[in-house]
Design a protein around this motif. Sequence first.
Motif, PDB file in Angstrom:
ATOM      1  N   LEU A  95       6.264   4.443 -15.350  1.00 36.04           N
ATOM      2  CA  LEU A  95       6.039   3.389 -16.339  1.00 36.04           C
ATOM      3  C   LEU A  95       7.404   2.963 -16.855  1.00 36.04           C
ATOM      4  O   LEU A  95       8.100   3.736 -17.521  1.00 36.04           O
ATOM      5  CB  LEU A  95       5.148   3.895 -17.469  1.00 36.04           C
ATOM      6  CG  LEU A  95       4.541   2.848 -18.402  1.00 36.04           C
ATOM      7  CD1 LEU A  95       3.592   1.937 -17.622  1.00 36.04           C
ATOM      8  CD2 LEU A  95       3.789   3.517 -19.537  1.00 36.04           C
ATOM      9  N   ARG A  96       7.790   1.720 -16.531  1.00 39.02           N
ATOM     10  CA  ARG A  96       9.144   1.252 -16.816  1.00 39.02           C
ATOM     11  C   ARG A  96       9.073  -0.043 -17.623  1.00 39.02           C
ATOM     12  O   ARG A  96       8.317  -0.956 -17.281  1.00 39.02           O
ATOM     13  CB  ARG A  96       9.907   1.028 -15.515  1.00 39.02           C
ATOM     14  CG  ARG A  96      11.409   0.857 -15.667  1.00 39.02           C
ATOM     15  CD  ARG A  96      12.023   0.453 -14.342  1.00 39.02           C
ATOM     16  NE  ARG A  96      11.706   1.376 -13.276  1.00 39.02           N
ATOM     17  CZ  ARG A  96      12.457   2.418 -12.948  1.00 39.02           C
ATOM     18  NH1 ARG A  96      13.573   2.646 -13.591  1.00 39.02           N
ATOM     19  NH2 ARG A  96      12.105   3.211 -11.950  1.00 39.02           N
ATOM     20  N   PHE A 126       4.203  -0.847 -13.982  1.00 34.89           N
ATOM     21  CA  PHE A 126       3.652   0.423 -13.535  1.00 34.89           C
ATOM     22  C   PHE A 126       3.941   0.526 -12.049  1.00 34.89           C
ATOM     23  O   PHE A 126       3.351  -0.194 -11.240  1.00 34.89           O
ATOM     24  CB  PHE A 126       2.153   0.477 -13.819  1.00 34.89           C
ATOM     25  CG  PHE A 126       1.602   1.870 -13.953  1.00 34.89           C
ATOM     26  CD1 PHE A 126       2.361   2.884 -14.513  1.00 34.89           C
ATOM     27  CD2 PHE A 126       0.316   2.175 -13.545  1.00 34.89           C
ATOM     28  CE1 PHE A 126       1.868   4.163 -14.652  1.00 34.89           C
ATOM     29  CE2 PHE A 126      -0.189   3.447 -13.683  1.00 34.89           C
ATOM     30  CZ  PHE A 126       0.583   4.440 -14.234  1.00 34.89           C
ATOM     31  N   GLU A 127       4.867   1.416 -11.691  1.00 36.76           N
ATOM     32  CA  GLU A 127       5.382   1.479 -10.327  1.00 36.76           C
ATOM     33  C   GLU A 127       4.977   2.787  -9.668  1.00 36.76           C
ATOM     34  O   GLU A 127       4.539   3.734 -10.319  1.00 36.76           O
ATOM     35  CB  GLU A 127       6.916   1.357 -10.327  1.00 36.76           C
ATOM     36  CG  GLU A 127       7.434   0.140 -11.049  1.00 36.76           C
ATOM     37  CD  GLU A 127       8.930   0.187 -11.219  1.00 36.76           C
ATOM     38  OE1 GLU A 127       9.531   1.239 -10.903  1.00 36.76           O
ATOM     39  OE2 GLU A 127       9.512  -0.814 -11.671  1.00 36.76           O
ATOM     40  N   GLY A 128       5.176   2.817  -8.362  1.00 34.99           N
ATOM     41  CA  GLY A 128       4.907   4.039  -7.615  1.00 34.99           C
ATOM     42  C   GLY A 128       4.321   3.725  -6.262  1.00 34.99           C
ATOM     43  O   GLY A 128       3.665   2.704  -6.055  1.00 34.99           O
ATOM     44  N   LEU A 134       1.200  -5.578 -19.079  1.00 31.54           N
ATOM     45  CA  LEU A 134       1.279  -4.445 -18.157  1.00 31.54           C
ATOM     46  C   LEU A 134       1.005  -4.947 -16.753  1.00 31.54           C
ATOM     47  O   LEU A 134      -0.077  -5.480 -16.470  1.00 31.54           O
ATOM     48  CB  LEU A 134       0.267  -3.369 -18.553  1.00 31.54           C
ATOM     49  CG  LEU A 134       0.099  -2.182 -17.610  1.00 31.54           C
ATOM     50  CD1 LEU A 134       1.405  -1.386 -17.502  1.00 31.54           C
ATOM     51  CD2 LEU A 134      -1.033  -1.273 -18.062  1.00 31.54           C
ATOM     52  N   GLY A 135       1.983  -4.802 -15.862  1.00 27.49           N
ATOM     53  CA  GLY A 135       1.852  -5.274 -14.486  1.00 27.49           C
ATOM     54  C   GLY A 135       2.028  -4.156 -13.487  1.00 27.49           C
ATOM     55  O   GLY A 135       2.628  -3.116 -13.779  1.00 27.49           O
ATOM     56  N   GLY A 136       1.500  -4.380 -12.299  1.00 30.81           N
ATOM     57  CA  GLY A 136       1.616  -3.379 -11.241  1.00 30.81           C
ATOM     58  C   GLY A 136       0.838  -3.799 -10.024  1.00 30.81           C
ATOM     59  O   GLY A 136       0.046  -4.753 -10.049  1.00 30.81           O
ATOM     60  N   THR A 188      -6.893   2.194 -15.161  1.00 27.11           N
ATOM     61  CA  THR A 188      -7.131   3.598 -15.499  1.00 27.11           C
ATOM     62  C   THR A 188      -6.259   4.044 -16.657  1.00 27.11           C
ATOM     63  O   THR A 188      -6.721   4.719 -17.583  1.00 27.11           O
ATOM     64  CB  THR A 188      -6.869   4.486 -14.264  1.00 27.11           C
ATOM     65  OG1 THR A 188      -7.739   4.082 -13.201  1.00 27.11           O
ATOM     66  CG2 THR A 188      -7.120   5.950 -14.592  1.00 27.11           C
ATOM     67  N   LEU A 189      -4.972   3.656 -16.632  1.00 33.35           N
ATOM     68  CA  LEU A 189      -4.064   4.012 -17.720  1.00 33.35           C
ATOM     69  C   LEU A 189      -4.521   3.390 -19.034  1.00 33.35           C
ATOM     70  O   LEU A 189      -4.530   4.059 -20.077  1.00 33.35           O
ATOM     71  CB  LEU A 189      -2.643   3.571 -17.377  1.00 33.35           C
ATOM     72  CG  LEU A 189      -1.594   3.741 -18.482  1.00 33.35           C
ATOM     73  CD1 LEU A 189      -1.401   5.212 -18.804  1.00 33.35           C
ATOM     74  CD2 LEU A 189      -0.271   3.107 -18.073  1.00 33.35           C
TER      75      LEU A 189
END
Length: 485
Positions: free
Chosen positions: A278-279, A267-269, A103-105, A113-114
């Motif tokens: 979440l892609r 995890f984008e935004g 999981l990256g972001g 948090t997720l």
Amino acid sequence: MAKDKIAYVCSNCGQESPKWIGKCPGCGQWNTFKEIRVAPDAAGQASAASAAASVRRRLGADKARPLALRDISANDEPRIDMRDRELNRVLGGGLVPGSIVLLGGEPGIGKSTLTLQTILNLPGRRILYVSGEESAHQLKMRAERILRAGGRGDANDVKALAGGRSDGGLSADDCLVLCDTSLENIFKNIQDVRPGLVVVDSIQTISTDSVDSSPGSVTQVRECASALLRFAKSSGVPVILIGHINKEGTLAGPKILEHIVDTVIQFEGDQHYMYRILRSTKNRFGSTSELGIYEMRQDGLRQVSNPSELLLTQDHEGLSGVAISSAIEGARPFLVETQALVSTAAYGTPQRSATGFDQRRLNMLLAVLEKRVGFKLMQKDVFLNIAGGLRVTDMAMDLSVIAAVLSSNVDTAIEGGWCMAGEVGLSGEVRPVNRIEQRIAEAEKLGFTHIIVPKYNLQGLSRRKFNIELVPVRKVEEALRALFG
């Protein structure tokens, strides 16, 4: 005493070289070779070899033997329900036992948090949360805040974190926190705890004594990820890795890290918007076109089951430059608002800017408008924005982009109740799009009265089962005539 040996490793693909090279021969990237120090002493090599052998024995790698293809069971293993519809959708139906997920972001986007919010919703499963960045006190404060304010924060849940047992099954013994960065200590605690799920936050902070380099280096990330992969495959315990990203927006560390893991999730935004996407960019157990949408709140992340109602503003009546498109990302249809602003170029050279949309495709659509439809936009500034901070790649957005640009150019609003879906070709034709029935049904559900669709999509489609009026078009001129008369 022998001198230390210097080697160079590409931080993008892991290519090794005895000297520094400007351009990597493996991946073609420039200035990616990093210097690492390799100790040549025999004692260090012996200790590294013994440590690697002990890890292999501990993970059961030495017991592997070849099997005939007919002897391998092909039954699908039951997936682990993460109690999160959006995460389950992106993973392909749940977490596969023995898989390893990355999981990256960006920093502060909500990765930890997720993850923490998800594992707090998994009662009855022992979880080991390895944190190399936060203290145990910080993690407990965040967990209490999530439980108190997230709609699940009754007295029983908070009591569970304090050492009791809640009615929902959450126990202080179910989630164990380990604040350590040594891979050997992590495996030792895994043997003692025997968890059903391991979370590592983050992989760039973990290091092993068998490699003489600093944590986060190419060699450390590669060796630690490989050891965790062997553990996951041999024990059947899934592992979730949280990874950093670099300034280019890609996952930090060698490219081999993404090849090692089974699933890569981004995890984008924008931090200025409330939405998080979440892609999945790689998934060996599911589709990579799925999409999960969350809303960032003060109490954590909330799942968005119907994003169309949140992405559409309710007060755009009478405003020019706004068009509604019926888009599909993954298996989910939703309506998205396209905003455009066209003005005279103030500095001589016109500007082209797009947020949430491919700028090269915007330039192509503007050329189609000028060449095929006859609208002169050569000396105009064009700004395009996808409302809500989303980044949409669906080709069916083309028709709404052209409609929004033309609406702003002539300063005429599109009537309420109209939406559209269609891909625009270079000759000005409106090409068919996939899954047109789901797009129409989504527009009808949200109360739209007219939808512009490609004429080819109506072949074999029954109009009587829809209460929304279908407006078929073959060319861009027909769509603009239907919108503006």
